[in-house]
Design an enzyme around this catalytic site. Structure first.
Site, mmCIF file in Angstrom:
data_model
loop_
_atom_site.group_PDB
_atom_site.id
_atom_site.type_symbol
_atom_site.label_atom_id
_atom_site.label_comp_id
_atom_site.label_asym_id
_atom_site.label_seq_id
_atom_site.Cartn_x
_atom_site.Cartn_y
_atom_site.Cartn_z
ATOM 1 N N GLU A 90 0.372 -1.490 5.511
ATOM 2 C CA GLU A 90 1.322 -1.065 6.557
ATOM 3 C C GLU A 90 0.985 0.333 7.033
ATOM 4 O O GLU A 90 1.121 0.653 8.201
ATOM 5 C CB GLU A 90 2.755 -1.100 5.988
ATOM 6 C CG GLU A 90 3.855 -0.867 7.027
ATOM 7 C CD GLU A 90 4.262 0.587 7.219
ATOM 8 O OE1 GLU A 90 5.019 0.871 8.148
ATOM 9 O OE2 GLU A 90 3.800 1.458 6.443
ATOM 10 N N ASP B 218 0.830 -1.207 0.000
ATOM 11 C CA ASP B 218 0.000 0.000 0.000
ATOM 12 C C ASP B 218 0.863 1.255 0.000
ATOM 13 O O ASP B 218 2.051 1.217 0.316
ATOM 14 C CB ASP B 218 -0.918 0.019 1.227
ATOM 15 C CG ASP B 218 -0.135 -0.003 2.545
ATOM 16 O OD1 ASP B 218 0.860 -0.757 2.637
ATOM 17 O OD2 ASP B 218 -0.500 0.738 3.474
ATOM 18 N N HIS C 15 5.288 10.068 1.833
ATOM 19 C CA HIS C 15 3.908 10.518 2.109
ATOM 20 C C HIS C 15 3.627 11.924 1.553
ATOM 21 O O HIS C 15 2.731 12.603 2.022
ATOM 22 C CB HIS C 15 3.593 10.517 3.624
ATOM 23 C CG HIS C 15 3.738 9.170 4.255
ATOM 24 N ND1 HIS C 15 3.214 8.865 5.496
ATOM 25 C CD2 HIS C 15 4.333 8.038 3.832
ATOM 26 C CE1 HIS C 15 3.498 7.604 5.797
ATOM 27 N NE2 HIS C 15 4.189 7.093 4.800
ATOM 28 N N ASP D 289 7.816 4.622 -1.356
ATOM 29 C CA ASP D 289 7.423 4.026 -0.074
ATOM 30 C C ASP D 289 6.125 3.260 -0.330
ATOM 31 O O ASP D 289 5.065 3.827 -0.290
ATOM 32 C CB ASP D 289 7.221 5.143 0.956
ATOM 33 C CG ASP D 289 6.587 4.652 2.245
ATOM 34 O OD1 ASP D 289 6.596 3.446 2.494
ATOM 35 O OD2 ASP D 289 6.060 5.515 3.000
HETATM 36 ZN ZN LIG Z 1 6.566 2.563 4.181
#
Ligand SMILES: [Zn+2]
Length: 415
Positions: A178, A85, A384, A144
């Site tokens: 996660e 994810d 993010h 990420d």
């Molecule tokens: Zn991560």
């Protein structure tokens, strides 16, 4: 310099994954929280199955185990972990761009005009002359943790194609969700992996690796009040909101997220909802030391007991739960893993940057469950965020690190 991972190939692999939008959906309790995580898992399964050497288990919850058998007996079994994810902060509907031969300029993200500037992100200056992958500004990049998947896939492809490269059993485990509570790792059958070491790739810049993180828990406190008309409330009304407020005021003032750093722990007042009749208060508890972490939980129990003595006991209920643990204890039991990481970085000309992580990752759940699992860099920055970027050479080095660690553990030279 070792070049076993091909830069162009790992970029293609990575960019292929970024075209599948796997944004975690916090409101969806299903595992996985979005079906595209299954689609990404299936793509990795198809790619590695094509090598003809991989055993595959893809579960309905998207937990995916790809196994490459040992080619030399008696060597430790190692698991690479990556999560499927991406963070819900921004969409993962990613359109990547490649900035060639970066020379220190502001990088303009074409869809929005946003810039990634070395004035804001001085670490960009470490990558002069390199190619850098960014988004077009309309999404996060999802390095990420798709860079981790690409690094692990390319490392496994190298091992399959190189019979002289000695290794024990190697597994790649892909985990869903996660970013929204480490849900995939919590659903994982850790003992069933039957492995000696785990390696998550879920850190940022080249050289970063986690040597410890904190213990994390949560408290949910429920307050039941007694309502009464205000004209005749004296001696009758018990206000649930004010009881909750007393708990907040009893917490140590200096021990809040906004007032702590480094290895300092805290209580975090996260959510208070309710009215006079009924209220719930959610707190997060964090500490690096197990004793202080337990002490924080007993502090909370004491505060609640005192309040229960003043009010009706059954009207104030405290529920405590542990979320994840500090990996240090588990990693200390198997010093070969951290020693191998340090040696691998030295061999690859990388400056080690050990981190004390004020947070958790899949390994924070997997390590306490019995498999010591470290966390090393993917090479990406600004997780993010729409300014997330990854230099191509850093991505290549993430793959190279996996091979170097496997080799060192196999040789036992880092013991
Ligand atoms: Zn991560």
């Amino acid at each position: 310099m070792k070049k076993r991972i091909n830069a162009e190939r790992i970029v293609d692999t990575f960019l292929g994954y970024t075209t599948i939008n796997t944004t975690a959906q916090p409101g969806n309790q299903h595992l996985p929280s979005c079906d595209n995580q299954l689609q990404l898992a299936q793509q990795v399964v198809d790619e590695l199955s094509a090598t003809g050497c991989i055993k595959v288990k893809l579960e309905d919850n998207a937990i995916t185990t790809l196994s490459l058998a040992a080619n030399t007996p008696g060597m430790p079994a190692i698991v690479f972990f990556a999560h499927l994810d991406t963070a819900p902060d921004h969409t993962g509907d990613t359109h990547a761009q490649r900035v060639k031969n970066y020379q220190g300029e502001d990088i303009v993200l074409p869809a929005t005009g946003e810039v990634i500037s070395p004035a804001d992100f001085p670490e960009l200056r470490h990558y002069l002359g390199q190619d850098i992958i960014t988004t077009d500004g309309s999404s996060l990049l999802g390095a990420d943790d798709k860079a981790a998947i690409a690094a692990a896939v390319e490392a496994i492809r190298y091992m399959v194609a190189s019979p002289d490269f000695k290794h024990g059993e190697i597994k790649l485990v892909l985990l869903p969700d996660e970013e929204i509570g480490i849900r995939g790792a919590k659903a994982l059958d850790v003992a069933g992996l039957n492995a000696d070491f785990g390696i998550c790739l879920d850190c940022c810049g080249v050289g970063e690796y986690v040597i410890e993180n904190w213990y994390a828990g949560s408290a949910k406190i429920t307050f039941k009040g007694v309502t009464a008309h205000p004209m005749s409330a004296k001696g009758k009304l018990v206000n649930a909101l004010l009881m909750a407020n007393e708990v907040i005021n009893a917490l140590p003032v200096a021990e809040r997220p906004e007032l702590t750093e480094g290895r300092e722990g805290y209580f975090w007042v996260q959510k208070l909802v309710g009215d006079t009749a009924h209220a719930t208060l959610d707190l997060a508890i964090r500490d690096f030391e197990i004793d202080s972490y337990q002490h924080r939980k007993s502090t909370l129990q004491t505060i609640i007991s005192q309040l229960q003595r003043r009010f009706d006991r059954e009207n104030i209920i405290l529920e405590l739960s542990d979320t994840y643990g500090n990996v240090k204890e588990g990693l200390d039991k198997k010093p070969l893993i951290l020693a191998s990481i340090q040696q691998a970085m030295q061999n690859l000309g990388i400056t080690p940057k050990p981190l004390t992580m004020r947070g958790g990752y899949d390994g924070s759940v997997i390590t306490p469950a019995g498999l010591p699992t470290v966390n090393i860099f993917t090479g990406a920055h600004n997780f993010h965020s729409t300014t997330e970027f990854i230099p191509v050479e850093s991505l290549r080095l993430a793959g190279e690190m996996l091979l170097e660690i496997v080799e060192l553990i196999a040789k036992g030279t880092a013991a």
